[in-house]
Structures are given as structure tokens and as C-alpha cells.
Design an enzyme around this catalytic site. Structure first.
Site, mmCIF file in Angstrom:
data_model
loop_
_atom_site.group_PDB
_atom_site.id
_atom_site.type_symbol
_atom_site.label_atom_id
_atom_site.label_comp_id
_atom_site.label_asym_id
_atom_site.label_seq_id
_atom_site.Cartn_x
_atom_site.Cartn_y
_atom_site.Cartn_z
ATOM 1 N N ARG A 1 -1.737 37.723 47.654
ATOM 2 C CA ARG A 1 -1.012 36.572 47.070
ATOM 3 C C ARG A 1 -0.953 36.711 45.552
ATOM 4 O O ARG A 1 -0.051 36.208 44.894
ATOM 5 C CB ARG A 1 -1.637 35.232 47.477
ATOM 6 C CG ARG A 1 -0.952 34.024 46.817
ATOM 7 C CD ARG A 1 -1.223 32.684 47.505
ATOM 8 N NE ARG A 1 -2.629 32.489 47.790
ATOM 9 C CZ ARG A 1 -3.553 32.147 46.878
ATOM 10 N NH1 ARG A 1 -3.215 31.958 45.624
ATOM 11 N NH2 ARG A 1 -4.814 32.003 47.230
ATOM 12 N N LYS B 1 20.920 38.039 47.376
ATOM 13 C CA LYS B 1 22.339 38.291 47.141
ATOM 14 C C LYS B 1 22.551 39.740 46.668
ATOM 15 O O LYS B 1 22.267 40.658 47.419
ATOM 16 C CB LYS B 1 22.884 37.247 46.155
ATOM 17 C CG LYS B 1 22.412 35.816 46.443
ATOM 18 C CD LYS B 1 22.930 35.246 47.748
ATOM 19 C CE LYS B 1 22.220 33.973 48.186
ATOM 20 N NZ LYS B 1 22.124 32.893 47.229
ATOM 21 N N TYR C 1 23.260 25.998 41.468
ATOM 22 C CA TYR C 1 23.058 26.068 42.919
ATOM 23 C C TYR C 1 22.600 24.702 43.443
ATOM 24 O O TYR C 1 21.743 24.049 42.841
ATOM 25 C CB TYR C 1 21.998 27.128 43.190
ATOM 26 C CG TYR C 1 21.819 27.451 44.647
ATOM 27 C CD1 TYR C 1 22.809 28.123 45.352
ATOM 28 C CD2 TYR C 1 20.655 27.103 45.304
ATOM 29 C CE1 TYR C 1 22.638 28.426 46.685
ATOM 30 C CE2 TYR C 1 20.465 27.406 46.640
ATOM 31 C CZ TYR C 1 21.471 28.071 47.326
ATOM 32 O OH TYR C 1 21.296 28.373 48.641
ATOM 33 N N ASP D 1 20.056 31.439 35.711
ATOM 34 C CA ASP D 1 20.104 31.973 37.077
ATOM 35 C C ASP D 1 21.195 33.039 37.062
ATOM 36 O O ASP D 1 22.387 32.732 36.979
ATOM 37 C CB ASP D 1 20.407 30.837 38.061
ATOM 38 C CG ASP D 1 20.410 31.311 39.512
ATOM 39 O OD1 ASP D 1 20.708 32.502 39.748
ATOM 40 O OD2 ASP D 1 20.127 30.495 40.407
#
Ligand SMILES: *Cc1c(COP(=O)(O)O)cnc(C)c1O
Length: 421
Positions: free
Chosen positions: A64, A214, A117, A189
Site C-alpha cells: 500500500r 484513458k 469531469y 486534469d
């Protein structure tokens, strides 16, 4: 993972995508980065374990926090973006939320582009508001709107460029200057452009976010996200928060995305070559009323695109005749181009915001936000241009040929909460 200052030799973009983020080869001489599918790592001694925990010695502890395969992907994207370091996250939204959680607290204010977004906007509007964070949404294609919304307590300016679904741009250098003047961070972004075409840190951004789902992965088969930081201070903060909140990435996921990133240059070059030709074709089509693509002279920010991008990208939006009915007819008649949300894959995708991603927004509000009923968004992939052109042509020519019964979409879609995919 921080970018490695020892590797001072800087390569060009395609070379970087292919080579950045390799690990030292093992005795086997493997070409591909191995998948370190291990949750934990054994320490050679108790002293060594203690030194790793205190940060005196490098070495892995627990996946993690850090994992070699994940680190390889982080180094790849951080180098492409020209950042100090990057933190990989489970999803693009985990990247967005890690950035919000790292830099915003009670009493802080955010100026965000109204077209960010959908989920990034919903978090600000209805989740962070519960923690005392306020946000103002503006049309960031005009810098005056950003400046007007700035306040003493503004900590973050959050933009996307090109924007969804208008394919309008935000002037990155201008936005960075405004953010700096008010002592606030500029967060960009960069999902729609990819670092192959645009590197916001070069223009003064403090943080760059990616949905790796993407363009960087590019094969419509993995979800993932990345936060790239301009400097050590921003990197340390995001690294700590992402690990604490558990937003980090799995090694198998990282390996798949690194495999995608290696061909970023080839895919984006082919996609944008197709996009330019398709934009010109659409502009001359009798069933198309307008086309928004930064490569066209008719795009109001064509000059800005030339200044801040290395190419015009793979995203086009355009308007079809007969509004909502025209959009639905086109969607239902494409054969090759897939009717789907998401973007940035080798396969071309088409979507109609008014009936799909943005259908939950009332028609009135949609129009105010510039999401017109006739707007169609196209993510151009790597197929042969002629096949894409022929598919669009035959589907566009069906518009007006038959009538479609349009049900009141807003009511139907009420349960659908996350616009803007
Ligand atoms: C898809 C997308 C996101 C969210 O990413 P996920 O990987 O779906 O969590 C964020 N920003 C933009 C611009 C996107 O296109």
C-alpha cells in the site's frame, strides 16, 4: 516514486514513454518489468526493518506504501510530465480525491472549471461541502472568469484542457499566473491531452492528474489514476495522503498500464492524424452544423492550442442537424464506432452527452453549460481513417430519414448520478 535525478540524460517523448520507469534487470535479463505481486516484503534484519520505517534506508515495506512495479509506472508518467514525482492511484477518481484531501480543508475555497469531469465536480459540490470546503464554477476558457472568482481563501484552481464535451481550452500559463498571484495551487486534469501533447508543469501547474484509464493505458481494459507533483513539497503531501487513505494502485494493474504507456506516442500520433482528417470531413458534411476541434482554423482557440499543445489531440465534438433526435439517430446507426462513454483507446468511441453522460442534468441547465442537444463527442482511435469516415457518413445520412419518439430523458435518468464520463 520520485523521478531519478541520477538519470540526468533527458530523452525525447517517444523514447521516454518506452524507456522511463524500467527497473534494474535481474540476473535473468528480463525486458519487461516484472509484476511484484507481493503485499509485503521481508527485511534482512530487525535493524534494517527499523531503518526502512524511519526512512534512513531505502527498501520496500508493504505494497500500500510502495511496490516496485507500481513505482516503475509512477516514474514513467512523472518523467513524461516533467514532474518531481508521481503517485499512482486505484482509479482516476482516487487521484482526484487524493489531491482534494491533500490540499483542502475547512474554510478553503476552490475555483473550478464548470466543465471538469462530472464526478470531480460532484465531490466538490456535495461531498467536500460537508467538510466546509466551498467551490465556485466558472467557464475557464476565458481567464477573466477565473480571476473574478478568486478570493483571499482560494487554495486551488482546478481546470481541464481540452474541456469535456465542448473541446474548448484553458490557457495554462494564464491560469498559473492567476493562481500564483493569489497564493493558490493550479491543478490540471491532463487526461484529455495526455503528456505526449501537453505538459502543464511546463506552464506553471503545481499538480497534474490523470485518469490512466484513458490515453495512457489506451486499450479500454484497465482503470487507474496518477497524481504528478511539480516539487517535493506537493509530492510528499500527496504520497502521504494517498497511502493513508488507501487510494494506491495494485501491481498487476500498474504492469498492464505500463505496457499501454510504452505505445502512447504511436497511438496518439495515429489518433490525432485521423481526428484532423475527420474534423475536416465533418465540417463539410451537410448534416453537421458545427465542429469543435483545436486543429481547425475555425476553433476560436486555435492559436492557444498551437502555443500550449504539441498536437491537436484525438477528441472532437460536433453538432448534428435536428438536435436530440439527430444525435440519437447517429448513435443508433454507427456500426464500426462503438457507442460508449470513456475515451482514449485504440478503438473509436462516440457518445451523445444530452442523452447519456449529461442526461441527468435538466435540459435548461445543460444548455446554460453549453451542452447542446445536438452535441456529439467522438474519441478518435487508431483504425483506418477511410473506415471511420464511411461509418460516420452512412450514419449521419440517416438523420431526418425517420422519426424517433423522444421520451422525457431527465425523468428516466434520475437515478444516474455521475455525469461527465
Ligand atoms: C475518466 C476521467 C476521470 C475519472 O477517471 P476514472 O479512471 O474513471 O476514475 C477523471 N477526469 C477525466 C477528465 C476523465 O476523463
Amino acid at each position: 516514486m520520485k523521478t531519478d535525478p541520477k538519470k540526468s540524460e533527458r530523452f525525447r517523448k517517444s523514447t521516454t514513454a518506452i524507456h522511463a520507469g524500467g527497473l534494474e534487470r535481474s540476473i535473468y535479463g528480463e525486458m519487461s518489468v516484472p509484476i511484484f505481486q507481493s503485499s509485503t516484503f521481508a527485511f534482512p534484519s530487525a535493524e534494517d526493518g527499523a531503518a526502512r520505517f524511519s526512512g534512513e534506508k531505502p527498501g520496500y515495506i508493504y505494497s500500500r506504501l510502495d511496490n516496485p512495479t507500481v513505482n516503475a509506472l509512477e516514474e514513467n508518467v512523472a518523467t513524461l510530465e516533467g514532474g518531481f514525482g508521481a503517485v499512482a492511484t486505484a482509479t482516476g477518481m482516487a487521484a482526484v480525491s487524493s489531491v482534494y484531501l491533500s490540499f483542502l480543508g475547512r474554510g478553503d475555497h476552490v475555483v473550478a472549471a464548470s466543465c471538469i469531469y462530472g464526478a470531480s465536480r460532484v465531490i466538490l459540490e456535495s461531498e467536500l461541502s460537508r467538510y466546509g470546503v466551498e467551490a465556485t464554477f466558472v467557464d475557464s476558457s476565458d481567464l477573466v472568469n477565473i480571476e473574478k472568482a478568486m478570493r483571499q481563501e482560494t487554495r486551488m484552481v482546478f481546470v481541464e484542457t481540452p474541456m469535456n464535451p465542448s473541446i474548448r481550452l484553458t490557457d495554462l500559463a494564464g491560469a498559473a499566473a492567476i493562481a500564483k498571484k493569489y497564493g493558490s495551487d493550479l491543478v490540471v486534469d491532463n487526461t484529455f491531452a495526455s503528456p505526449y501533447l501537453q505538459r502543464p508543469i511546463e506552464f506553471g501547474a503545481d499538480i497534474v492528474i490523470h485518469s490512466l484509464t484513458k490515453f495512457i493505458n489506451g486499450h479500454a481494459d484497465v482503470i487507474g489514476g496518477m497524481v504528478v507533483a511539480r516539487d517535493q513539497e506537493h509530492y510528499d503531501r500527496v504520497k502521504k495522503v494517498a497511502a493513508l487513505f488507501g487510494n494506491t494502485m495494485d501491481p498487476h494493474q500498474a504492469w498492464l498500464i505500463l505496457r499501454g504507456s510504452r505505445t502512447l506516442a504511436l497511438r496518439v500520433e495515429r489518433g490525432q492524424e485521423n481526428a484532423m482528417k475527420l474534423a475536416r470531413f465533418l465540417e463539410s458534411h451537410p448534416k453537421v452544423s458545427w465542429v469543435s476541434y483545436p486543429g481547425l482554423l475555425s476553433h476560436p482557440q486555435h492559436e492557444l492550442a498551437k502555443r500550449q499543445m504539441d498536437g491537436f489531440g484525438c477528441m472532437i465534438s460536433f453538432g448534428v442537424e435536428k438536435g436530440l433526435e439527430g444525435g440519437l439517430t447517429l448513435m443508433n446507426n454507427v456500426r464500426l464506432i462503438a457507442l460508449a462513454v470513456s475515451l482514449g483507446g485504440v478503438e473509436s468511441l462516440i457518445e451523445h452527452p444530452a442523452s447519456m453522460t449529461h442526461a441527468c442534468i435538466a435540459a435548461e441547465k445543460r444548455r446554460e453549460a453549453g451542452i447542446l442537444d445536438e452535441l456529439v463527442r467522438l474519441s478518435v482511435g487508431c483504425e483506418d481513417f477511410e473506415d471511420l469516415r464511411d461509418d460516420l457518413d452512412q450514419a449521419l445520412n440517416r438523420i431526418g430519414e425517420y422519426k424517433i419518439k423522444i421520451t422525457p430523458l431527465e425523468a428516466e435518468m434520475e437515478a444516474f448520478e455521475e455525469p461527465g464520463c
